[in-house]
Scaffold this motif. Structure first.
Motif, PDB file in Angstrom:
ATOM      1  N   ARG A   6       0.834  -1.222   0.000  1.00 19.74           N
ATOM      2  CA  ARG A   6       0.000   0.000   0.000  1.00 19.74           C
ATOM      3  C   ARG A   6       0.850   1.246   0.000  1.00 19.74           C
ATOM      4  NH1 ARG A   6      -2.223  -4.751   0.477  1.00 19.74           N
ATOM      5  NH2 ARG A   6      -4.472  -4.696   0.322  1.00 19.74           N
ATOM      6  N   GLY A   7       2.040   1.147  -0.517  1.00 18.32           N
ATOM      7  CA  GLY A   7       2.971   2.285  -0.422  1.00 18.32           C
ATOM      8  C   GLY A   7       3.097   3.092  -1.687  1.00 18.32           C
ATOM      9  N   ALA A   8       2.016   3.218  -2.430  1.00 21.40           N
ATOM     10  CA  ALA A   8       2.068   3.991  -3.677  1.00 21.40           C
ATOM     11  C   ALA A   8       2.587   5.400  -3.416  1.00 21.40           C
ATOM     12  CB  ALA A   8       0.691   4.047  -4.307  1.00 21.40           C
ATOM     13  N   ARG A   9       2.158   5.984  -2.327  1.00 14.88           N
ATOM     14  CA  ARG A   9       2.563   7.359  -2.024  1.00 14.88           C
ATOM     15  C   ARG A   9       4.050   7.412  -1.726  1.00 14.88           C
ATOM     16  NH1 ARG A   9      -2.896   9.765  -0.136  1.00 14.88           N
ATOM     17  NH2 ARG A   9      -1.964  11.580  -1.047  1.00 14.88           N
ATOM     18  N   GLN A  10       4.543   6.378  -1.098  1.00 17.93           N
ATOM     19  CA  GLN A  10       5.975   6.334  -0.806  1.00 17.93           C
ATOM     20  C   GLN A  10       6.775   6.351  -2.096  1.00 17.93           C
ATOM     21  OE1 GLN A  10       5.939   3.067   2.336  1.00 17.93           O
ATOM     22  NE2 GLN A  10       7.956   3.938   2.551  1.00 17.93           N
ATOM     23  N   VAL A  11       6.252   5.680  -3.099  1.00 17.95           N
ATOM     24  CA  VAL A  11       6.947   5.642  -4.388  1.00 17.95           C
ATOM     25  C   VAL A  11       7.068   7.061  -4.939  1.00 17.95           C
ATOM     26  CG1 VAL A  11       6.837   4.817  -6.765  1.00 17.95           C
ATOM     27  CG2 VAL A  11       6.179   3.301  -4.896  1.00 17.95           C
ATOM     28  N   GLY A  12       5.975   7.766  -4.939  1.00 19.29           N
ATOM     29  CA  GLY A  12       5.990   9.148  -5.425  1.00 19.29           C
ATOM     30  C   GLY A  12       6.968   9.990  -4.636  1.00 19.29           C
ATOM     31  N   ARG A  13       6.957   9.811  -3.333  1.00 14.47           N
ATOM     32  CA  ARG A  13       7.868  10.584  -2.485  1.00 14.47           C
ATOM     33  C   ARG A  13       9.322  10.223  -2.779  1.00 14.47           C
ATOM     34  NH1 ARG A  13       6.817  13.729   1.315  1.00 14.47           N
ATOM     35  NH2 ARG A  13       4.677  13.042   1.343  1.00 14.47           N
ATOM     36  N   ALA A  14       9.574   8.925  -2.942  1.00 11.65           N
ATOM     37  CA  ALA A  14      10.941   8.458  -3.202  1.00 11.65           C
ATOM     38  C   ALA A  14      11.435   9.016  -4.538  1.00 11.65           C
ATOM     39  CB  ALA A  14      10.977   6.937  -3.213  1.00 11.65           C
ATOM     40  N   LEU A  15      10.572   9.039  -5.524  1.00 10.90           N
ATOM     41  CA  LEU A  15      10.969   9.565  -6.834  1.00 10.90           C
ATOM     42  C   LEU A  15      11.289  11.047  -6.721  1.00 10.90           C
ATOM     43  CD1 LEU A  15       8.520   7.790  -9.268  1.00 10.90           C
ATOM     44  CD2 LEU A  15      10.893   7.271  -8.807  1.00 10.90           C
ATOM     45  N   GLY A  16      10.463  11.752  -5.977  1.00 16.87           N
ATOM     46  CA  GLY A  16      10.695  13.191  -5.821  1.00 16.87           C
ATOM     47  C   GLY A  16      12.014  13.488  -5.142  1.00 16.87           C
ATOM     48  N   LYS A  17      12.412  12.612  -4.236  1.00 15.73           N
ATOM     49  CA  LYS A  17      13.661  12.821  -3.505  1.00 15.73           C
ATOM     50  C   LYS A  17      14.852  12.201  -4.212  1.00 15.73           C
ATOM     51  CE  LYS A  17      12.268  14.017   0.875  1.00 15.73           C
ATOM     52  NZ  LYS A  17      11.782  15.187   1.263  1.00 15.73           N
ATOM     53  N   ALA A  18      14.572  11.391  -5.223  1.00 21.42           N
ATOM     54  CA  ALA A  18      15.659  10.692  -5.914  1.00 21.42           C
ATOM     55  C   ALA A  18      16.596  11.674  -6.600  1.00 21.42           C
ATOM     56  CB  ALA A  18      15.072   9.715  -6.927  1.00 21.42           C
ATOM     57  N   PRO A  19      17.894  11.589  -6.304  1.00 21.79           N
ATOM     58  CA  PRO A  19      18.889  12.458  -6.934  1.00 21.79           C
ATOM     59  C   PRO A  19      19.097  12.088  -8.394  1.00 21.79           C
ATOM     60  CG  PRO A  19      19.979  10.821  -5.528  1.00 21.79           C
ATOM     61  CD  PRO A  19      18.497  10.654  -5.339  1.00 21.79           C
ATOM     62  N   ALA A  20      19.444  13.069  -9.209  1.00 16.76           N
ATOM     63  CA  ALA A  20      19.628  12.825 -10.639  1.00 16.76           C
ATOM     64  C   ALA A  20      20.786  11.861 -10.880  1.00 16.76           C
ATOM     65  CB  ALA A  20      19.890  14.156 -11.348  1.00 16.76           C
ATOM     66  N   SER A  21      21.727  11.834  -9.938  1.00 16.74           N
ATOM     67  CA  SER A  21      22.889  10.947 -10.101  1.00 16.74           C
ATOM     68  C   SER A  21      22.468   9.479 -10.160  1.00 16.74           C
ATOM     69  CB  SER A  21      23.864  11.167  -8.958  1.00 16.74           C
ATOM     70  OG  SER A  21      23.226  11.736  -7.852  1.00 16.74           O
ATOM     71  N   ARG A  22      21.240   9.232  -9.681  1.00 16.64           N
ATOM     72  CA  ARG A  22      20.722   7.863  -9.673  1.00 16.64           C
ATOM     73  C   ARG A  22      20.279   7.458 -11.090  1.00 16.64           C
ATOM     74  NH1 ARG A  22      21.618   4.486  -5.360  1.00 16.64           N
ATOM     75  NH2 ARG A  22      21.826   6.135  -4.009  1.00 16.64           N
ATOM     76  N   GLN A  23      20.076   8.444 -11.976  1.00 13.66           N
ATOM     77  CA  GLN A  23      19.609   8.195 -13.348  1.00 13.66           C
ATOM     78  C   GLN A  23      18.355   7.337 -13.315  1.00 13.66           C
ATOM     79  OE1 GLN A  23      22.827   6.583 -15.600  1.00 13.66           O
ATOM     80  NE2 GLN A  23      23.937   8.513 -15.649  1.00 13.66           N
ATOM     81  N   LEU A  24      17.498   7.654 -12.397  1.00 12.54           N
ATOM     82  CA  LEU A  24      16.278   6.873 -12.226  1.00 12.54           C
ATOM     83  C   LEU A  24      15.254   7.230 -13.310  1.00 12.54           C
ATOM     84  CD1 LEU A  24      15.616   4.850  -9.992  1.00 12.54           C
ATOM     85  CD2 LEU A  24      14.292   6.624  -8.914  1.00 12.54           C
ATOM     86  N   PRO A  25      14.752   6.227 -14.028  1.00 15.04           N
ATOM     87  CA  PRO A  25      13.746   6.483 -15.070  1.00 15.04           C
ATOM     88  C   PRO A  25      12.374   6.750 -14.471  1.00 15.04           C
ATOM     89  CG  PRO A  25      14.205   4.124 -14.946  1.00 15.04           C
ATOM     90  CD  PRO A  25      15.122   4.804 -13.954  1.00 15.04           C
ATOM     91  N   TRP A  26      12.278   7.805 -13.714  1.00 14.97           N
ATOM     92  CA  TRP A  26      11.022   8.151 -13.032  1.00 14.97           C
ATOM     93  C   TRP A  26       9.874   8.314 -14.010  1.00 14.97           C
ATOM     94  CZ3 TRP A  26       8.798  12.622 -14.686  1.00 14.97           C
ATOM     95  CH2 TRP A  26       9.626  13.516 -15.380  1.00 14.97           C
ATOM     96  N   TYR A  27      10.209   8.675 -15.241  1.00 12.33           N
ATOM     97  CA  TYR A  27       9.149   8.929 -16.226  1.00 12.33           C
ATOM     98  C   TYR A  27       8.454   7.652 -16.661  1.00 12.33           C
ATOM     99  CZ  TYR A  27      13.258   7.801 -18.990  1.00 12.33           C
ATOM    100  OH  TYR A  27      14.385   7.194 -19.484  1.00 12.33           O
TER     101      TYR A  27
END
Length: 113
Positions: free
Chosen positions: A36-57
């Motif tokens: 049930r942590g959908a919101r956590q995902v959004g929060r984690a993406l928002g805090k994710a540093p660009a150095s992580r090269q996370l494909p948030w999109y």
DNA sequence: TAATTGACCGATC
DNA sequence: AGATCGGCCAATT
């Protein structure tokens, strides 16, 4: 150091989404061990540093909708990047039956890497 | 410590 | 099809 297991799991799952495919927040949360942590995902993406090269999109809201407000900068960036990978985005939504990624199904069809 | 907020979700009106 | 409501969970104020 992050030292945050939840955020780490989320980032790992998001990073595992292949190009040209998308995954919903709820699905990512479930795969990360937060049913049930959908919101956590959004929060984690928002805090994710660009150095992580996370494909948030590649992470979208339920029903294939873009999570960000239409017309927003992030929204346009997400749509642009998704389209660049071959994902069809029409009227701010992605056709989930065609583009939603499921790890097990993906491995069954495309074969494990 | 309590209340508010947020890149959400599913059902309902 | 679009808008609203309640529920979830964690970080912030």
């Amino acid at each position: 150091m992050d030292g945050n297991a939840a955020m780490d799991s989320i980032w790992r799952v998001v990073a595992a989404i292949p190009a040209g495919r998308v995954c919903t927040y709820g699905e990512v949360a479930k795969l990360a061990g937060l049913p049930r942590g959908a919101r956590q995902v959004g929060r984690a993406l928002g805090k994710a540093p660009a150095s992580r090269q996370l494909p948030w999109y590649r992470v979208i809201a339920a029903g294939g909708r873009i999570a960000l407000p239409k017309g927003s900068a992030g929204y346009r960036a997400q749509v642009s990047k998704l389209r660049a990978e071959g994902v069809v985005v029409s009227n701010g939504r992605v056709r989930l039956p065609d583009f939603q990624w499921s790890p097990d199904l993906d491995e069954l069809i495309w074969g494990p890497p």
